[in-house]
Write a protein that holds these residues in place. Sequence first.
Motif, PDB file in Angstrom:
ATOM      1  N   ALA A 135       0.828  -1.204   0.000  1.00 11.99           N
ATOM      2  CA  ALA A 135       0.000   0.000   0.000  1.00 11.99           C
ATOM      3  C   ALA A 135       0.861   1.252   0.000  1.00 11.99           C
ATOM      4  O   ALA A 135       0.434   2.311  -0.463  1.00 11.99           O
ATOM      5  CB  ALA A 135      -0.914   0.008   1.218  1.00 11.99           C
ATOM      6  N   HIS A 136       2.091   1.114   0.498  1.00 17.41           N
ATOM      7  CA  HIS A 136       2.978   2.263   0.704  1.00 17.41           C
ATOM      8  C   HIS A 136       4.239   2.117  -0.140  1.00 17.41           C
ATOM      9  O   HIS A 136       4.734   1.005  -0.354  1.00 17.41           O
ATOM     10  CB  HIS A 136       3.366   2.368   2.180  1.00 17.41           C
ATOM     11  N   ALA A 137       4.777   3.241  -0.578  1.00 18.90           N
ATOM     12  CA  ALA A 137       5.970   3.202  -1.419  1.00 18.90           C
ATOM     13  C   ALA A 137       7.227   2.812  -0.642  1.00 18.90           C
ATOM     14  O   ALA A 137       8.158   2.230  -1.207  1.00 18.90           O
ATOM     15  CB  ALA A 137       6.185   4.556  -2.105  1.00 18.90           C
ATOM     16  N   ALA A 151       9.084   2.375   6.655  1.00 17.92           N
ATOM     17  CA  ALA A 151       8.729   3.332   5.608  1.00 17.92           C
ATOM     18  C   ALA A 151       9.913   3.695   4.717  1.00 17.92           C
ATOM     19  O   ALA A 151       9.763   4.475   3.777  1.00 17.92           O
ATOM     20  CB  ALA A 151       8.158   4.607   6.235  1.00 17.92           C
ATOM     21  N   SER A 152      11.081   3.110   4.999  1.00 14.45           N
ATOM     22  CA  SER A 152      12.296   3.426   4.242  1.00 14.45           C
ATOM     23  C   SER A 152      12.945   2.196   3.612  1.00 14.45           C
ATOM     24  O   SER A 152      13.996   2.310   2.972  1.00 14.45           O
ATOM     25  CB  SER A 152      13.321   4.109   5.163  1.00 14.45           C
ATOM     26  N   VAL A 153      12.315   1.037   3.751  1.00 12.42           N
ATOM     27  CA  VAL A 153      12.985  -0.213   3.365  1.00 12.42           C
ATOM     28  C   VAL A 153      13.294  -0.262   1.868  1.00 12.42           C
ATOM     29  O   VAL A 153      14.364  -0.729   1.459  1.00 12.42           O
ATOM     30  CB  VAL A 153      12.158  -1.437   3.806  1.00 12.42           C
ATOM     31  N   MET A 154      12.402   0.230   1.021  1.00 14.57           N
ATOM     32  CA  MET A 154      12.678   0.171  -0.408  1.00 14.57           C
ATOM     33  C   MET A 154      13.725   1.201  -0.827  1.00 14.57           C
ATOM     34  O   MET A 154      14.435   1.001  -1.809  1.00 14.57           O
ATOM     35  CB  MET A 154      11.388   0.369  -1.208  1.00 14.57           C
ATOM     36  N   LYS A 155      13.837   2.277  -0.046  1.00 16.92           N
ATOM     37  CA  LYS A 155      14.917   3.237  -0.312  1.00 16.92           C
ATOM     38  C   LYS A 155      16.261   2.580  -0.049  1.00 16.92           C
ATOM     39  O   LYS A 155      17.227   2.781  -0.799  1.00 16.92           O
ATOM     40  CB  LYS A 155      14.752   4.480   0.561  1.00 16.92           C
ATOM     41  N   ARG A 156      16.358   1.784   1.013  1.00 20.25           N
ATOM     42  CA  ARG A 156      17.602   1.071   1.298  1.00 20.25           C
ATOM     43  C   ARG A 156      17.936   0.124   0.130  1.00 20.25           C
ATOM     44  O   ARG A 156      19.098  -0.050  -0.228  1.00 20.25           O
ATOM     45  CB  ARG A 156      17.486   0.261   2.595  1.00 20.25           C
ATOM     46  N   CYS A 157      16.916  -0.480  -0.460  1.00 24.62           N
ATOM     47  CA  CYS A 157      17.156  -1.436  -1.546  1.00 24.62           C
ATOM     48  C   CYS A 157      17.580  -0.740  -2.836  1.00 24.62           C
ATOM     49  O   CYS A 157      18.528  -1.178  -3.495  1.00 24.62           O
ATOM     50  CB  CYS A 157      15.900  -2.279  -1.783  1.00 24.62           C
ATOM     51  N   VAL A 158      16.909   0.353  -3.202  1.00 24.57           N
ATOM     52  CA  VAL A 158      17.309   1.045  -4.437  1.00 24.57           C
ATOM     53  C   VAL A 158      18.665   1.720  -4.263  1.00 24.57           C
ATOM     54  O   VAL A 158      19.404   1.896  -5.246  1.00 24.57           O
ATOM     55  CB  VAL A 158      16.243   2.051  -4.919  1.00 24.57           C
ATOM     56  N   ASP A 159      19.021   2.068  -3.019  1.00 23.88           N
ATOM     57  CA  ASP A 159      20.353   2.611  -2.774  1.00 23.88           C
ATOM     58  C   ASP A 159      21.439   1.584  -3.082  1.00 23.88           C
ATOM     59  O   ASP A 159      22.597   1.955  -3.332  1.00 23.88           O
ATOM     60  CB  ASP A 159      20.490   3.073  -1.322  1.00 23.88           C
ATOM     61  N   GLU A 160      21.072   0.302  -3.041  1.00 22.34           N
ATOM     62  CA  GLU A 160      22.010  -0.776  -3.392  1.00 22.34           C
ATOM     63  C   GLU A 160      22.109  -0.956  -4.905  1.00 22.34           C
ATOM     64  O   GLU A 160      22.847  -1.812  -5.384  1.00 22.34           O
ATOM     65  CB  GLU A 160      21.572  -2.096  -2.751  1.00 22.34           C
ATOM     66  N   GLY A 161      21.355  -0.159  -5.647  1.00 23.49           N
ATOM     67  CA  GLY A 161      21.380  -0.255  -7.102  1.00 23.49           C
ATOM     68  C   GLY A 161      20.460  -1.319  -7.660  1.00 23.49           C
ATOM     69  O   GLY A 161      20.597  -1.716  -8.826  1.00 23.49           O
ATOM     70  N   GLN A 166       7.019  -1.411  -8.475  1.00 24.46           N
ATOM     71  CA  GLN A 166       6.037  -1.338  -7.394  1.00 24.46           C
ATOM     72  C   GLN A 166       4.617  -1.546  -7.934  1.00 24.46           C
ATOM     73  O   GLN A 166       4.252  -1.000  -8.971  1.00 24.46           O
ATOM     74  CB  GLN A 166       6.114   0.015  -6.691  1.00 24.46           C
ATOM     75  N   LEU A 167       3.822  -2.317  -7.172  1.00 27.81           N
ATOM     76  CA  LEU A 167       2.451  -2.626  -7.567  1.00 27.81           C
ATOM     77  C   LEU A 167       1.485  -2.324  -6.418  1.00 27.81           C
ATOM     78  O   LEU A 167       1.732  -2.716  -5.274  1.00 27.81           O
ATOM     79  CB  LEU A 167       2.328  -4.105  -7.946  1.00 27.81           C
ATOM     80  N   GLY A 168       0.408  -1.653  -6.729  1.00 28.05           N
ATOM     81  CA  GLY A 168      -0.666  -1.457  -5.765  1.00 28.05           C
ATOM     82  C   GLY A 168      -0.479  -0.316  -4.797  1.00 28.05           C
ATOM     83  O   GLY A 168      -1.264  -0.163  -3.846  1.00 28.05           O
ATOM     84  N   ILE A 169       0.536   0.514  -5.001  1.00 32.38           N
ATOM     85  CA  ILE A 169       0.807   1.614  -4.067  1.00 32.38           C
ATOM     86  C   ILE A 169      -0.337   2.626  -4.120  1.00 32.38           C
ATOM     87  O   ILE A 169      -0.844   2.964  -5.195  1.00 32.38           O
ATOM     88  CB  ILE A 169       2.137   2.314  -4.419  1.00 32.38           C
ATOM     89  N   ARG A 170      -0.721   3.116  -2.954  1.00 38.01           N
ATOM     90  CA  ARG A 170      -1.775   4.119  -2.882  1.00 38.01           C
ATOM     91  C   ARG A 170      -1.579   5.088  -1.716  1.00 38.01           C
ATOM     92  O   ARG A 170      -2.489   5.855  -1.368  1.00 38.01           O
ATOM     93  CB  ARG A 170      -3.144   3.444  -2.792  1.00 38.01           C
ATOM     94  N   GLU A 176       8.797  10.665  -1.974  1.00 35.90           N
ATOM     95  CA  GLU A 176       8.860   9.345  -2.608  1.00 35.90           C
ATOM     96  C   GLU A 176       8.624   9.422  -4.111  1.00 35.90           C
ATOM     97  O   GLU A 176       9.197   8.631  -4.882  1.00 35.90           O
ATOM     98  CB  GLU A 176       7.854   8.419  -1.932  1.00 35.90           C
ATOM     99  N   ILE A 177       7.806  10.353  -4.541  1.00 35.28           N
ATOM    100  CA  ILE A 177       7.619  10.560  -5.976  1.00 35.28           C
ATOM    101  C   ILE A 177       8.936  10.974  -6.620  1.00 35.28           C
ATOM    102  O   ILE A 177       9.309  10.474  -7.693  1.00 35.28           O
ATOM    103  CB  ILE A 177       6.531  11.618  -6.227  1.00 35.28           C
ATOM    104  N   GLU A 178       9.669  11.852  -5.958  1.00 34.57           N
ATOM    105  CA  GLU A 178      10.962  12.297  -6.491  1.00 34.57           C
ATOM    106  C   GLU A 178      11.982  11.159  -6.488  1.00 34.57           C
ATOM    107  O   GLU A 178      12.793  11.043  -7.416  1.00 34.57           O
ATOM    108  CB  GLU A 178      11.482  13.483  -5.680  1.00 34.57           C
ATOM    109  N   ILE A 179      11.947  10.330  -5.455  1.00 33.03           N
ATOM    110  CA  ILE A 179      12.881   9.198  -5.391  1.00 33.03           C
ATOM    111  C   ILE A 179      12.567   8.186  -6.485  1.00 33.03           C
ATOM    112  O   ILE A 179      13.478   7.599  -7.088  1.00 33.03           O
ATOM    113  CB  ILE A 179      12.850   8.550  -3.992  1.00 33.03           C
ATOM    114  N   ARG A 180      11.283   7.998  -6.774  1.00 30.52           N
ATOM    115  CA  ARG A 180      10.911   7.134  -7.908  1.00 30.52           C
ATOM    116  C   ARG A 180      11.571   7.639  -9.196  1.00 30.52           C
ATOM    117  O   ARG A 180      12.131   6.854  -9.969  1.00 30.52           O
ATOM    118  CB  ARG A 180       9.392   7.136  -8.095  1.00 30.52           C
ATOM    119  N   LYS A 181      11.491   8.949  -9.421  1.00 32.15           N
ATOM    120  CA  LYS A 181      12.068   9.525 -10.636  1.00 32.15           C
ATOM    121  C   LYS A 181      13.586   9.374 -10.640  1.00 32.15           C
ATOM    122  O   LYS A 181      14.182   8.980 -11.650  1.00 32.15           O
ATOM    123  CB  LYS A 181      11.694  11.004 -10.730  1.00 32.15           C
TER     124      LYS A 181
END
Length: 290
Positions: A135-137, A151-161, A166-170, A176-181
């Motif tokens: 539900a959350h980015a 609330a930061s777990v996927m940021k840790r993962c993308v920081d690893e390259g 993501q599916l179903g985020i609402r 987080e929109i900027e981090i997606r970009k």
Amino acid sequence: MTKELTYPIFLGSEIEQPKPEEALFHIVPVPFERTVSYGGGTNEGPSAILEASWQLEEWDGKSKPCELGIYTHGPVDCDADADQVIENIAAAVKPICEMGKMPVGIGGEHTVTYGIIKGMLDAGIKDFGIVQIDAHADLREAYEGDKYSHASVMKRCVDEGIPLYQLGIRAYCEEEIEIRKKHGVYYQDADDLVPQNISAIELPEDFPKKVFFTLDIDGMDPSVFPSTGTPVPGGLGWYQTLGLFESVAKQREIIGFDVMEFAPIAGFHAYDFAASLLMYKMMGIIERSR
């Protein structure tokens, strides 16, 4: 690292605990809950799911995924600071990957996923992507000052390259929109998937051939799973969730998955059973896709 096997083994009413080297699926229970920001109880999720799995049938409706072997590890030691727990999870997952087997995490809050990913990286696994139902980015740099927040777990993962889809985020913020970009995160949010009842996606050609799939229970609608700490309306349905997972498994090699943020509700064992069945259905999809 891990403690003795104090929980029931998965599907223990039907199967015996195999030798580790004879099992494809290696279940790693992680009863970690430290940064939840609304309802609690995810630390009880692993034991509830494992206990409920004793009510499952070997036959999942299409096949017997247990024939590939399911080994249940003792729970990861979570009696430490978050950074040490991450290391404990990684230490439990690394030898599973080195054996060429598949880690299957049960949380616990979503922070646990980063520990699993770290264990895979420590084992030398490279060139894989993550597909996330949630539900959350979970892409905040930190939440309430904690970089290991759920609330930061996927940021840790993308920081690893690691590439992310993501599916179903609402539920997300402008950060987080900027981090997606910035990180080129692929996504199909709930406002696209749910009204159109989309149950299959086509991954981009450049998305890695190997995938770790992380499923936060709150990615599904609260009408299906109210048993989570941060429910958000407008989520995925049961068959839609399984359909999305299967569409990924048909296109890529699933090398591991997890089910996170399940918080059992006392007296409502239907949700415990549903969570264990969901995991077993995912094993079956992987078995039939191999």
